[in-house]
Design a protein around this motif. Sequence first.
Motif, PDB file in Angstrom:
ATOM      1  N   GLY A   1      14.157  53.221  63.750  1.00 44.93           N
ATOM      2  CA  GLY A   1      12.304  53.166  63.062  1.00 44.93           C
ATOM      3  C   GLY A   1      12.563  53.308  61.556  1.00 44.93           C
ATOM      4  N   ALA A   2      13.796  53.132  60.437  1.00 42.10           N
ATOM      5  CA  ALA A   2      13.464  53.503  59.745  1.00 42.10           C
ATOM      6  C   ALA A   2      13.801  52.137  58.626  1.00 42.10           C
ATOM      7  N   LYS A   3      14.420  52.695  57.210  1.00 41.70           N
ATOM      8  CA  LYS A   3      14.951  50.943  56.551  1.00 41.70           C
ATOM      9  C   LYS A   3      16.252  52.115  55.215  1.00 41.70           C
ATOM     10  N   TRP A   4      16.450  53.099  56.000  1.00 41.56           N
ATOM     11  CA  TRP A   4      17.342  54.218  55.274  1.00 41.56           C
ATOM     12  C   TRP A   4      18.495  54.011  56.347  1.00 41.56           C
ATOM     13  N   PRO A   5      20.252  53.881  55.756  1.00 44.47           N
ATOM     14  CA  PRO A   5      21.628  54.626  56.572  1.00 44.47           C
ATOM     15  C   PRO A   5      21.153  55.878  57.529  1.00 44.47           C
ATOM     16  N   VAL A   6      22.009  56.015  58.285  1.00 41.14           N
ATOM     17  CA  VAL A   6      21.738  57.406  58.887  1.00 41.14           C
ATOM     18  C   VAL A   6      22.230  58.577  58.839  1.00 41.14           C
ATOM     19  N   LEU A   7      20.898  59.625  58.777  1.00 40.97           N
ATOM     20  CA  LEU A   7      21.071  60.410  57.777  1.00 40.97           C
ATOM     21  C   LEU A   7      22.489  61.236  58.171  1.00 40.97           C
ATOM     22  N   SER A   8      23.426  61.404  59.015  1.00 40.06           N
ATOM     23  CA  SER A   8      24.687  62.064  59.737  1.00 40.06           C
ATOM     24  C   SER A   8      25.281  61.520  57.925  1.00 40.06           C
ATOM     25  N   LEU A   9      25.204  60.568  57.597  1.00 42.10           N
ATOM     26  CA  LEU A   9      26.551  59.557  56.982  1.00 42.10           C
ATOM     27  C   LEU A   9      25.796  59.465  55.851  1.00 42.10           C
ATOM     28  N   LYS A  10      26.694  60.759  54.916  1.00 38.09           N
ATOM     29  CA  LYS A  10      26.453  61.780  53.605  1.00 38.09           C
ATOM     30  C   LYS A  10      26.779  60.651  52.601  1.00 38.09           C
TER      31      LYS A  10
END
Length: 195
Positions: free
Chosen positions: A32-41
């Motif tokens: 549901g987003a356009k950015w990389p998985v948040l856990s992958l800093k």
Amino acid sequence: WRKRAQKVTDYFRDKGRALLANGYRIIPVERGAKWPVLSLKNWPQILMGPSDLSRFPGCGVGVLTGVGVTPLVAVDIDAEDEELSRLFTDWCLTNLGPAPVRIGKAPKTLLLYQAAEAGWAKGDSANFTDLFGQKNHLEILGRGQQFVAYHTHPDTGKPYAWPGAAGGAADVRASDLTVFTLALLLPATARHHHI
């Protein structure tokens, strides 16, 4: 009546294998987003491989630009007006060369090229307003950037599409993309003052 569960497409697993085989650096994109998985800093530095494809179920797949053996550059045409988007797209295809074209939320368009060298920084235009009051923006995605290659667009609820005979990134080797050089862009913009 019970609501039918919406089928979640596993783009990262389903398209990731072909993208890796075609020489692209990939990253999982949040549901549901356009950015990389948040856990992958540190996602711009991550090197994903086939063993990672099952680690991110239900995620989209993004492609990194400006890095790798075959660095990529993407021209992101963020224009709300259909005619303006078509004019920018036609200009790029004529002056920069043929490219796979990706549509997310039409008429916004992205064109995919091979960068002449790794490490290019992102470039972008100022925001400008067209005759209808719509804001528009052009970006050239380079080092430290990514674009969504395959996913469900969060605004439209429809899959990103790669129209045209060339197909999408999963169908074209990165090394077969048209090489984009700054010399192709800078003299043209200096001559014409606008695209």
